[in-house]
Design a protein around this motif. Sequence first.
Motif: not given
Length: 63
Positions: A29, A32-33, A36, A38, A53-54, A61, A63
């Motif tokens: 997780e 993945e963050c 993206n 982060c 996040c995660g 992150c 937003y």
Amino acid sequence: MLKNILNLNGAQILSKNEQKSIKGGITVEMAECISNGCVMQTNSPGIGWESGCGGSKRIWCLY
């Protein structure tokens, strides 16, 4: 190794030396963050960034 860890799917028994050599890592997780866009740090990078996040309070992150 702890019995509750060995009960996890895909867990593998590590020798004492292997356990001592592990320096840490990140979860799927968290990876993945980070992929993206982060960032991983202990303090907020600035306005608009949120932590969590995660499942980690160290990943921020925008937003």
